[in-house]
Write a protein that holds these residues in place. Structure first.
Motif, mmCIF file in Angstrom:
data_model
loop_
_atom_site.group_PDB
_atom_site.id
_atom_site.type_symbol
_atom_site.label_atom_id
_atom_site.label_comp_id
_atom_site.label_asym_id
_atom_site.label_seq_id
_atom_site.Cartn_x
_atom_site.Cartn_y
_atom_site.Cartn_z
ATOM 1 N N GLN A 193 4.149 5.495 -5.090
ATOM 2 C CA GLN A 193 4.319 5.602 -6.720
ATOM 3 C C GLN A 193 2.875 5.829 -7.718
ATOM 4 O O GLN A 193 3.763 6.744 -8.959
ATOM 5 N N LYS A 194 2.114 6.447 -6.610
ATOM 6 C CA LYS A 194 0.918 6.826 -8.040
ATOM 7 C C LYS A 194 0.951 8.631 -6.711
ATOM 8 O O LYS A 194 0.128 9.369 -8.052
ATOM 9 N N ASN A 195 2.027 9.228 -6.784
ATOM 10 C CA ASN A 195 2.291 10.261 -6.320
ATOM 11 C C ASN A 195 1.073 11.010 -5.775
ATOM 12 O O ASN A 195 0.627 12.321 -5.364
ATOM 13 N N SER A 196 0.605 10.583 -4.489
ATOM 14 C CA SER A 196 -0.019 10.359 -3.563
ATOM 15 C C SER A 196 0.227 12.005 -2.832
ATOM 16 O O SER A 196 1.013 11.908 -2.979
ATOM 17 N N TRP A 229 0.852 -1.062 -0.115
ATOM 18 C CA TRP A 229 -0.013 -0.149 0.258
ATOM 19 C C TRP A 229 0.858 1.259 -0.140
ATOM 20 O O TRP A 229 0.619 1.831 -0.878
ATOM 21 N N GLU A 285 -0.002 17.624 -7.807
ATOM 22 C CA GLU A 285 1.191 17.544 -9.139
ATOM 23 C C GLU A 285 2.720 17.494 -8.534
ATOM 24 O O GLU A 285 2.917 17.832 -7.612
ATOM 25 N N TYR A 322 4.002 1.564 -0.723
ATOM 26 C CA TYR A 322 4.530 1.300 -2.123
ATOM 27 C C TYR A 322 3.555 2.529 -3.578
ATOM 28 O O TYR A 322 4.364 2.630 -3.860
ATOM 29 N N ASP A 323 2.439 1.876 -3.620
ATOM 30 C CA ASP A 323 1.556 1.972 -4.077
ATOM 31 C C ASP A 323 1.267 3.528 -4.416
ATOM 32 O O ASP A 323 1.128 4.562 -5.348
ATOM 33 N N THR A 324 1.210 4.078 -2.759
ATOM 34 C CA THR A 324 0.641 5.495 -2.543
ATOM 35 C C THR A 324 2.135 6.049 -3.292
ATOM 36 O O THR A 324 1.875 7.218 -4.125
ATOM 37 N N LYS A 370 -7.142 15.028 -3.873
ATOM 38 C CA LYS A 370 -6.363 14.458 -5.093
ATOM 39 C C LYS A 370 -4.808 14.712 -5.118
ATOM 40 O O LYS A 370 -4.229 15.278 -4.202
ATOM 41 N N LYS A 371 -4.708 13.748 -6.031
ATOM 42 C CA LYS A 371 -2.769 13.822 -6.203
ATOM 43 C C LYS A 371 -2.603 14.789 -5.879
ATOM 44 O O LYS A 371 -2.949 15.938 -7.055
#
Length: 214
Positions: A91-94, A85, A206, A87-89, A203-204
């Motif tokens: 990578q997605k630039n959360s 979780w 930028e 790593y995914d956050t 929102k992610k």
């Protein structure tokens, strides 16, 4: 929040958590306490079960050893899931808030799983004696370690008034649980997700990229 900053935070929490646990194990007898303040004590206890000391064998028709093994394996899968979780956050630039919260939860979960997996083969028993690190007579085996807790905040220690139904005359203590640095990290991470839910899952951010020179 970048991966490097997340890993740095996780490393700091793990180091503080494990150093505090090893110190307590090698300097305190099980059940020993030291008053730091009137409302703050260092109290050494060990938790072989889940939260609040609960055990699977209390709810299921299985032996305590099988219940402990199941719980430790479950924790391992949980830590792996939280790690993915995180790593995914990243990578997605959360949002930084979400990455911070998940980093804290992951660090805390990893800190406690280290106890559950390895402490049984690293230390001898703390009952009636101060434990030794890398003992020749460990108290358990791999996956059968106990989580070390030591932070205790009995800020209110009183007795319920006699007129209170069912509780009158009984002792009342707040805050009762004994916990550790890893637990604090998990609670803080969960608290951030609850209080700053919209900011965490908004929102992610930028991604800023350096300008390329011709």
């Amino acid at each position: 929040m970048s991966l490097k900053k997340s890993l740095l935070l996780i490393s700091i929490i793990l180091i503080i958590d494990q150093l505090s646990k090893v110190y307590i194990k090698t300097h305190f007898v099980l059940g020993e306490s030291v008053d730091v303040l009137s409302w703050f004590k260092i109290l050494f206890i060990e938790n072989s079960g889940a939260a609040w000391g609960a055990k699977l064998s209390d709810f299921l028709p299985i032996s305590e050893s099988i219940g402990k093994l199941i719980l430790t394996v479950f924790r391992l899968f949980a830590v792996a899931g939280i790690g993915y979780w995180l790593y995914d956050t990243i990578q997605k630039n959360s949002s930084r808030t979400l990455i911070l919260a998940v980093s804290l939860i992951f660090a805390g979960a990893l800190g406690n799983i280290i106890d559950s997996v390895f402490y049984g083969i690293l230390f001898n028993d703390s009952t009636g004696q101060v434990a030794t690190l890398f003992s020749n007579e460990p108290y358990g085996s791999l996956f059968y370690g106990k989580v070390v807790d030591m932070l205790y905040f009995p800020m209110i220690n009183t007795t319920w008034p006699e007129w209170v139904p069912y509780l009158g005359g009984n002792s009342f203590r707040f805050f009762e649980p004994v916990f550790n640095i890893a637990d604090t990290a998990i609670s803080t991470g969960v608290g951030i997700l609850l209080v700053f839910n919209k900011k965490a899952f908004g929102k992610k951010e930028e991604m800023t990229r350096p300008s390329e020179e011709d």
